[in-house]
Design a protein around this motif. Structure first.
Motif, PDB file in Angstrom:
ATOM      1  N   PHE A  72      41.692 -74.394 -20.600  1.00  0.00           N
ATOM      2  CA  PHE A  72      42.770 -74.499 -21.715  1.00  0.00           C
ATOM      3  C   PHE A  72      43.985 -73.770 -21.594  1.00  0.00           C
ATOM      4  O   PHE A  72      44.295 -72.961 -20.619  1.00  0.00           O
ATOM      5  N   HIS A  76      53.302 -69.573 -25.925  1.00  0.00           N
ATOM      6  CA  HIS A  76      53.876 -68.935 -27.060  1.00  0.00           C
ATOM      7  C   HIS A  76      55.297 -69.702 -27.069  1.00  0.00           C
ATOM      8  O   HIS A  76      56.001 -69.622 -28.075  1.00  0.00           O
ATOM      9  N   ASP A 175      58.642 -67.133 -18.912  1.00  0.00           N
ATOM     10  CA  ASP A 175      58.790 -68.244 -19.759  1.00  0.00           C
ATOM     11  C   ASP A 175      59.764 -67.881 -21.025  1.00  0.00           C
ATOM     12  O   ASP A 175      60.242 -66.734 -21.353  1.00  0.00           O
ATOM     13  N   ARG A 212      50.627 -65.028 -11.795  1.00  0.00           N
ATOM     14  CA  ARG A 212      50.137 -64.543 -13.187  1.00  0.00           C
ATOM     15  C   ARG A 212      49.422 -63.331 -13.026  1.00  0.00           C
ATOM     16  O   ARG A 212      48.725 -63.160 -11.886  1.00  0.00           O
ATOM     17  N   LYS A 225      51.458 -64.727 -17.851  1.00  0.00           N
ATOM     18  CA  LYS A 225      51.792 -65.959 -17.141  1.00  0.00           C
ATOM     19  C   LYS A 225      53.007 -65.821 -16.582  1.00  0.00           C
ATOM     20  O   LYS A 225      53.961 -65.096 -17.183  1.00  0.00           O
TER      21      LYS A 225
HETATM   22  N1  MTE Z   1      51.967 -65.438 -20.584  1.00  0.00           N
HETATM   23  C1  MTE Z   1      53.196 -65.756 -20.948  1.00  0.00           C
HETATM   24  N2  MTE Z   1      54.138 -65.540 -20.161  1.00  0.00           N
HETATM   25  N3  MTE Z   1      53.455 -66.424 -22.173  1.00  0.00           N
HETATM   26  C2  MTE Z   1      52.387 -66.880 -22.977  1.00  0.00           C
HETATM   27  O1  MTE Z   1      52.521 -67.588 -23.829  1.00  0.00           O
HETATM   28  N4  MTE Z   1      49.965 -66.610 -23.395  1.00  0.00           N
HETATM   29  C3  MTE Z   1      48.743 -65.682 -23.489  1.00  0.00           C
HETATM   30  C4  MTE Z   1      48.643 -65.385 -21.955  1.00  0.00           C
HETATM   31  N5  MTE Z   1      49.718 -65.142 -21.283  1.00  0.00           N
HETATM   32  C5  MTE Z   1      50.891 -66.331 -22.633  1.00  0.00           C
HETATM   33  C6  MTE Z   1      51.013 -65.456 -21.443  1.00  0.00           C
HETATM   34  C7  MTE Z   1      47.650 -65.971 -24.183  1.00  0.00           C
HETATM   35  S1  MTE Z   1      47.469 -65.449 -25.866  1.00  0.00           S
HETATM   36  C8  MTE Z   1      46.557 -66.185 -23.559  1.00  0.00           C
HETATM   37  S2  MTE Z   1      45.024 -66.416 -24.298  1.00  0.00           S
HETATM   38  C9  MTE Z   1      46.653 -66.589 -22.027  1.00  0.00           C
HETATM   39  O2  MTE Z   1      47.822 -66.391 -21.408  1.00  0.00           O
HETATM   40  C10 MTE Z   1      46.240 -68.203 -21.813  1.00  0.00           C
HETATM   41  O3  MTE Z   1      45.960 -68.511 -20.567  1.00  0.00           O
HETATM   42  P1  MTE Z   1      45.897 -69.952 -20.142  1.00  0.00           P
HETATM   43  O4  MTE Z   1      47.038 -70.695 -20.779  1.00  0.00           O
HETATM   44  O5  MTE Z   1      45.784 -69.893 -18.698  1.00  0.00           O
HETATM   45  O6  MTE Z   1      44.744 -70.327 -20.790  1.00  0.00           O
END
Ligand code: MTE
Ligand code: CO
Length: 390
Positions: A72, A76, A175, A212, A225
């Motif tokens: 999944f 953001h 990002d 990550r 990430k």
């Molecule tokens: N890291 C960054 N840089 N930007 C993001 O939008 N989303 C977070 C997290 N790390 C996010 C992030 C959220 S809310 C979740 S649940 C997970 O990454 C989702 O990881 P996935 O996309 O590998 O499922």
């Protein structure tokens, strides 16, 4: 099958001609007959696909590993396309030496392999006020389970030399959302990884290529990430993602913060609304998944009568710390309606609660951390539906 079944008696087209040569697909893809096995969104859930979510098709999978293309996605600010040659990881703040690593630098540190689940704190968040989404992909699909290869964060922090006042870290993404979260130093030095591979190959763009943060057992939001910077500080930063979001609003209006660990949870993935019983009465394989942010899952109970009687499921496959576990219950279905539930026990002795028990403490204002027991009603035709029983 009836005698004279053409699938047996006739020569199929694929037996009458030679198949594809070896290089027809230099990067392999699933069979064309598996095109329904995909991530899916819930359209009304978010206003825009750039700050949105899609869901892992848990009902189609077996074993414990989530294939990379089916993990999944939660972004953001959209999925960033980062050039690894131009990517840097900086460590700054309360350290003896501020450091900047290239990807090549990171490849020279000792690395480790670990299988961990990542669950978004909002997984099952739409179910607080009652059964809502019809399928385990949508109720439980904000989770994936991947083998990561990465450098223990401890090694990088040691290289920089954390000052004695350094009690927290703030990882930051490259990002457009520039996501940040405060993480206590204890966790950072314990089992966090700076990961560059998932299931053996480079991270996917959607999962934060080229780097990550892996925060085992803790809510997905903290797994930054496109990791570009880690600041060391003496207290938490109280940024957006740990104040306005990812806090748990109770019935009395107070909010609980820092609920990092994901409590034990399980779900029956088949039969389920997207995976009805199509074969009629007789042998039926009930399959499901269970996980805990606090350890392993030694036991899962399954009921087919809405909790009146429980049977111990058969665990299958490796039992790894902070990883998904697969379970099965093989029954002889009499064709009568089923109320299916599963209940996970984790290695700390914690038992997954009912949704009622959760609501007694949490109220219904919450979004995050709903680990209540899921119920599927299966009718005589084998059609399954998301319901609650009391
Ligand atoms: N890291 C960054 N840089 N930007 C993001 O939008 N989303 C977070 C997290 N790390 C996010 C992030 C959220 S809310 C979740 S649940 C997970 O990454 C989702 O990881 P996935 O996309 O590998 O499922
Ligand atoms: Co999330």
């Amino acid at each position: 099958r009836a005698a004279g079944d053409p699938a047996i008696t006739q020569i199929q087209p694929w037996m009458q001609e030679l198949g594809d040569g070896v290089d027809v697909a230099p990067y392999g893809q699933p069979s064309e007959h598996e095109s329904h096995v995909i991530r899916r969104t819930v359209e009304w859930l978010t206003a825009d696909p750039v700050s949105s979510i899609n869901f892992t098709p848990l009902h189609e999978l077996d074993g414990i590993i989530t294939p990379n293309g089916l993990c999944f996605e939660r972004h953001h600010g959209g999925a960033a396309h980062v050039d690894p040659a131009e990517h840097r990881l900086m460590i700054n703040g309360l350290v003896d030496t501020q450091l900047v690593f290239t990807m090549e630098d990171l490849m020279r540190f000792p690395r480790e392999n670990h299988v961990y689940f990542l669950e978004c704190a909002a997984n099952s968040g739409m179910e607080w006020r009652g059964a809502q989404l019809n399928g385990c992909q949508f109720t439980h699909g904000m989770i994936h389970n991947v083998m990561y290869t990465g450098v223990p964060l401890r090694l990088l922090l040691n290289e920089a030399g954390v000052k004695t006042e350094g009690k927290w870290i703030l990882p930051e993404g490259a990002d457009a959302s520039g996501m940040t979260r405060s993480i206590p130093m204890e966790k950072a030095l314990d089992d966090c990884l700076v990961a560059f591979k998932m299931n053996g190959e480079a991270l996917r763009v959607e999962q934060g290529y080229p780097l990550r943060l892996v925060v085992p057992g803790w809510e997905g939001n903290m797994w930054i990430k496109w990791l570009r910077r880690i600041e060391v500080g003496d207290e938490p930063w109280h940024h957006r993602e740990e104040t306005s979001k990812y806090t748990d609003l109770f019935a009395d209006g107070r909010a609980r913060r820092f609920t990092w660990e994901m409590d034990a949870k399980s779900v029956i993935t088949s039969p389920s609304p997207q995976a009805p019983i199509t074969h009629g009465p007789g042998p039926l394989v009930i399959k499901g998944l269970a996980w805990s942010g606090r350890g392993t899952i030694p036991r899962v109970d399954v009921t087919i009568d809405g909790g009146k009687t429980w049977q111990q499921a058969r665990m299958s496959g490796p039992s790894l710390d902070k990883s998904m576990h697969a379970f099965y219950l093989d029954i002889n279905w009499d064709g009568r309606p089923l109320y299916l539930q599963s209940r996970a026990h984790d290695s700390t002795g914690y038992v997954q609660p009912t949704k009622e028990a959760l609501r007694e403490i949490r109220g219904v204002n919450s979004i995050y951390h709903n680990n209540g027991i899921q119920t599927w009603y299966v009718n005589e035709q084998g059609v399954a539906e998301n319901v609650e029983v009391s």
